[in-house]
Design a protein around this motif. Structure first.
Motif, short mmCIF file in Angstrom:
data_model
loop_
_atom_site.label_atom_id
_atom_site.label_comp_id
_atom_site.label_asym_id
_atom_site.label_seq_id
_atom_site.Cartn_x
_atom_site.Cartn_y
_atom_site.Cartn_z
N PHE A 18 36.78 30.01 41.56
CA PHE A 18 35.66 29.42 40.82
C PHE A 18 34.40 30.29 40.95
O PHE A 18 33.74 30.58 39.95
CB PHE A 18 35.39 28.00 41.36
N ASP A 19 34.09 30.72 42.17
CA ASP A 19 32.91 31.56 42.39
C ASP A 19 33.01 32.87 41.62
O ASP A 19 32.03 33.35 41.05
CB ASP A 19 32.72 31.86 43.89
N PHE A 20 34.21 33.44 41.59
CA PHE A 20 34.43 34.68 40.85
C PHE A 20 34.17 34.48 39.36
O PHE A 20 33.49 35.27 38.72
CB PHE A 20 35.86 35.18 41.08
N LEU A 21 34.70 33.40 38.79
CA LEU A 21 34.58 33.16 37.35
C LEU A 21 33.18 32.69 36.93
O LEU A 21 32.80 32.86 35.78
CB LEU A 21 35.63 32.16 36.88
N THR A 22 32.42 32.11 37.85
CA THR A 22 31.07 31.68 37.48
C THR A 22 30.08 32.84 37.47
O THR A 22 28.98 32.71 36.95
CB THR A 22 30.54 30.55 38.38
N ASN A 23 30.47 33.98 38.02
CA ASN A 23 29.65 35.18 37.93
C ASN A 23 30.12 35.96 36.70
O ASN A 23 31.14 36.63 36.75
CB ASN A 23 29.80 36.02 39.20
N VAL A 24 29.37 35.85 35.61
CA VAL A 24 29.84 36.42 34.33
C VAL A 24 30.03 37.94 34.39
O VAL A 24 30.80 38.48 33.61
CB VAL A 24 28.93 36.04 33.14
N GLU A 25 29.37 38.61 35.32
CA GLU A 25 29.56 40.07 35.45
C GLU A 25 31.03 40.39 35.74
O GLU A 25 31.53 41.45 35.35
CB GLU A 25 28.69 40.63 36.57
N ASN A 26 31.73 39.49 36.41
CA ASN A 26 33.13 39.72 36.77
C ASN A 26 34.06 39.73 35.57
O ASN A 26 35.18 40.25 35.65
CB ASN A 26 33.60 38.67 37.77
N PHE A 27 33.64 39.18 34.43
CA PHE A 27 34.51 39.17 33.26
C PHE A 27 34.77 40.58 32.74
O PHE A 27 35.78 40.83 32.10
CB PHE A 27 33.95 38.27 32.15
N GLU A 28 33.88 41.51 33.06
CA GLU A 28 34.12 42.90 32.64
C GLU A 28 35.40 43.43 33.27
O GLU A 28 36.15 44.19 32.65
CB GLU A 28 32.92 43.78 33.00
N LYS A 29 35.69 43.01 34.52
CA LYS A 29 36.90 43.45 35.22
C LYS A 29 38.16 42.85 34.61
O LYS A 29 39.26 43.37 34.81
CB LYS A 29 36.83 43.03 36.70
N LEU A 30 38.01 41.75 33.88
CA LEU A 30 39.17 41.04 33.32
C LEU A 30 39.51 41.46 31.90
O LEU A 30 40.58 41.15 31.40
CB LEU A 30 38.90 39.53 33.33
N MET A 31 38.58 42.16 31.26
CA MET A 31 38.74 42.50 29.84
C MET A 31 39.92 43.45 29.61
O MET A 31 40.26 44.25 30.46
CB MET A 31 37.46 43.16 29.32
N PRO A 32 40.51 43.36 28.41
CA PRO A 32 41.60 44.28 28.06
C PRO A 32 41.09 45.72 27.93
O PRO A 32 39.89 45.95 27.86
CB PRO A 32 42.10 43.76 26.71
#
Length: 131
Positions: A18-32
């Protein structure tokens, strides 16, 4: 239109996910890999673009620790939500499943179903290696 990613197991607690996903900066690591742009606009809001697709702005709309986070479209012509459902399976293990919910006309739904399904599957499968 409702699409779901496969459930993915993570060797982290539900709170850590949850903490990881609430930090929107982390979505860059998840992108294709075909991402062409990623930019954090402010806390809880980011913009991204995949090659050949328009830019999309997502913002955090709801957060229920440690089990649910909802990101929604911020502006633009498309209204949709990306929902992360987190289930703790043990003290240091949890499952995450992403859902995409949007209201589109049948023609638009037909055009975007494949790319969106692949997109949320990529996001979900990248979570265990990114946390």
């Amino acid at each position: 239109m409702n699409l779901e990613s496969p459930k993915v197991s993570v060797d982290k607690s539900a709170q850590d996910v949850f903490d990881f996903l609430t930090n929107v900066e982390n979505f860059e690591k998840l992108m294709p890999e075909n991402i062409s742009k990623f930019e954090v606009l402010d806390e809880g809001k980011f913009l991204f673009a995949l090659k050949g697709m328009p830019e999309i702005v997502l913002k955090q709309k709801e957060a229920t620790p440690p089990n649910k986070i909802v990101l929604g479209a911020a502006g633009g012509k498309l209204d949709f939500s990306l929902i992360g459902n987190i289930t703790e399976t043990s003290a240091d293990k949890s499952d995450i499943q992403l859902s995409f919910v949007g209201d589109f006309n049948p023609m638009m739904a037909m055009m975007i179903k494949g790319p969106i399904s692949k997109f949320i599957e990529t996001l979900a499968t990248n979570i265990p290696n990114s946390i």
